[in-house]
Enzyme design. Structure first.
Site, PDB file in Angstrom:
ATOM      1  N   ARG A 169     -10.224 -11.582   2.223  1.00  0.00           N
ATOM      2  CA  ARG A 169     -11.296 -12.677   1.608  1.00  0.00           C
ATOM      3  C   ARG A 169     -10.346 -13.997   1.825  1.00  0.00           C
ATOM      4  O   ARG A 169     -11.043 -15.014   1.812  1.00  0.00           O
ATOM      5  CB  ARG A 169     -11.415 -12.364   0.348  1.00  0.00           C
ATOM      6  N   LYS A 175       0.754  -1.258   0.036  1.00  0.00           N
ATOM      7  CA  LYS A 175       0.056   0.037   0.060  1.00  0.00           C
ATOM      8  C   LYS A 175       1.039   1.301  -0.164  1.00  0.00           C
ATOM      9  O   LYS A 175       2.011   1.109   0.501  1.00  0.00           O
ATOM     10  CB  LYS A 175      -0.838  -0.043   1.256  1.00  0.00           C
TER      11      LYS A 175
END
Ligand code: BES
Ligand code: MN
Ligand code: ZN
Length: 493
Positions: free
Chosen positions: A348, A274
């Site tokens: 996920r 990020k």
């Protein structure tokens, strides 16, 4: 904070400040407020007439040494329009009053209910608001500011003794929500997966919950490929936390609610790293996990009639020589193969194994909570939780619970068109959607691959688990969103 029901007349209740509230429509002042105003010689009514007391939501009017009252101050909080006033506004109003008064170092308070709010639900909402409003993120401040001094006591005035159980319930719920907020606010060096597991185990021991903490060896022997793939880049080993509550006399055939929470104690993005701007906030990427653990605290105390379990996969998401790489393929616990296109779509991967495990443990109904996507912020801003559900009745039931709990949630779609977007060229599925748009939905569709026929709901709390700025009714930082809705669900399922 002590919260006690008091049956004496409001005029004789001693406090540093007596809190009550006024609606925009209170022209002229009516009901218990008119009684109060006659002690004040009509001051409130005159303030209404000159437009100084307008009843605008959260508008604060503080009067000193009100004549005829044992309380040393009177705080009149604006309550807005009567037709918009629900339990949610009442909860926030109570919270805002506490925040306003503690900012003035006042800590012995009283809260006077208007006639319309003298039922149990209102008493619960006020109790919750008082405790939630008192919460501060000051654990690591060596000098506490005045405003962070906790409120000592609040007398609840105007309610019948019969609402006592609702006050107890409100306290359990708000303290559990604050427990979640404390965990979420913790920086990642002080809340690693192992420490989170220890905290959950300590909670279970205190509250009499069953607890099973799986370490990296057990996780590997269960072939939880997603949790292993995400954690392999970190020096901190993963943990899988399981807490379980069993009711004393379960009805035969009762549902088993399985709550699965994402606990990435820090999300750097991994190799798909990020940008550094704002990355410090990724300590809150364990909010879903903390929230379902905190739900178990409330459940242990409120004892709903159904069995509830929580499964929390906990890990860091780090880059490094052992980290997973874009293009890697792993096998999930369910047996499905997954291509990792972007290592930053890690939530996920761990939730998939969490869902598989919760089903294996016997959950008949599943709800997961996760700070899953930035895309849900694009869709719903920092206002609503995104709700995805396979079963209309179950999903509606959860939305009804959210309404009662005063948490904003909005249903989002699932659909086969989105399933095609996560088809992989090399494996069964890939972890990000191809093409543009629908990022929150393709994330939900990925999770959908790991449940079968049991009703399942996914809550994307990425936009709502954290407040960047304080609100009149809340400190900044962790919100604990979802807790109240899920606790309500345990009593309705
Ligand atoms: N933890 C983030 C999602 C998130 C974003 C939480 C903002 C809180 C605030 C999640 O793991 C993530 O990085 N998601 C990616 C997915 C993308 C790579 C497909 C995202 O939303 O950008
Ligand atoms: Mn991520
Ligand atoms: Zn994440």
């Amino acid at each position: 904070m002590d919260i006690v029901l008091r049956s004496e007349p409001f005029a004789t209740v001693e406090a540093e400040a007596l809190i009550t509230y006024v609606f925009e429509q209170d022209q002229p002042i009516r009901g218990v407020l008119a009684e109060l105003d006659s002690l004040l010689g009509g001051r409130l009514q005159r303030m209404v007439e000159v437009g100084e007391l307008r009843g605008k939501l959260y508008e604060m009017t503080l009067l000193h040494e009100p004549p005829g009252l044992a309380a040393r101050r009177l705080l009149v909080v604006g309550a807005g329009k009567t037709e918009k006033f629900t339990g949610a506004e009442l909860r926030r109003l109570a919270a805002a009053a506490v925040r306003y008064l503690k900012g003035r170092a006042l800590s012995r308070l009283a809260f006077l209910a208007r006639e319309e709010q003298r039922d149990a639900a209102a008493a619960q909402a006020v109790t919750e608001g008082l405790l939630l409003g008192d919460f501060e993120m000051d654990k690591y401040k060596t000098e506490k500011k005045d405003g962070s001094k906790a409120v000592e006591s609040v007398a609840l005035v105007g309610w019948p003794e019969a609402v006592h159980a609702a006050v107890v319930r409100g306290r359990v719920i708000a303290e559990s929500q604050n427990f979640a907020r404390e965990l979420i606010n913790e920086p990642s060096n002080r809340l690693t997966p192992r420490i989170l597991a220890e905290r959950a185990a300590a909670l279970a021991a205190e509250e009499g919950l069953e607890c099973d903490i799986l370490d990296e060896k057990k996780i590997a022997s269960l072939r939880m490929g997603g949790l292993l793939a995400v954690s392999q880049g970190s020096a901190e080993p993963p943990r899988l936390i399981v807490l379980r509550y069993r009711p004393a006399n379960p009805r035969p055939g009762a549902p088993v609610l399985g709550l699965v929470g994402k606990a990435v104690t820090f999300d750097t993005g991994g190799i798909s790293i990020k940008p550094s701007e704002g990355m410090e906030k990724m300590k809150y990427d364990m909010a879903g996990g903390a929230t379902v653990i905190a739900v178990m605290r409330a459940v242990a105390r409120l004892k709903p009639p159904i069995e509830v379990l929580c499964v929390v996969p906990a890990t860091e998401n780090m880059p490094g020589g052992r980290a997973q790489k874009p293009g890697d393929v792993y096998i999930a616990m369910s047996g499905k193969s997954v291509e990792v296109i972007n290592t930053d779509a890690e939530g996920r991967l761990i939730l998939a194994d969490g869902l598989t495990y919760a089903r294996q443990l016997g959950a008949t109904h599943l709800v997961d909570a996760a700070t899953l996507t930035g895309a849900i912020v694009v869709a719903l801003a920092n206002v609503n939780v995104g709700v995805f559900g396979t079963d209309d009745a179950f999903t509606q039931q959860l939305l009804d619970c959210a309404k009662v709990a005063g948490e904003k949630m909005w249903r989002m779609p699932l659909g086969d068109e989105y399933a095609e977007m996560i088809r992989s060229t090399i494996a069964d599925i890939q972890n990000v959607g191809s093409g543009k748009g629908g990022g929150a939905i393709t994330a939900a569709m990925f999770l959908r691959e790991f449940v079968e026929s049991e009703p399942w709901i996914h809550l994307d709390i990425a936009g709502t688990a954290w407040l960047d700025e304080a609100k009149p009714w809340s400190a900044k930082g962790a919100t604990g969103v979802g807790l109240r809705t899920l606790v309500e669900l345990t009593h309705r399922l």
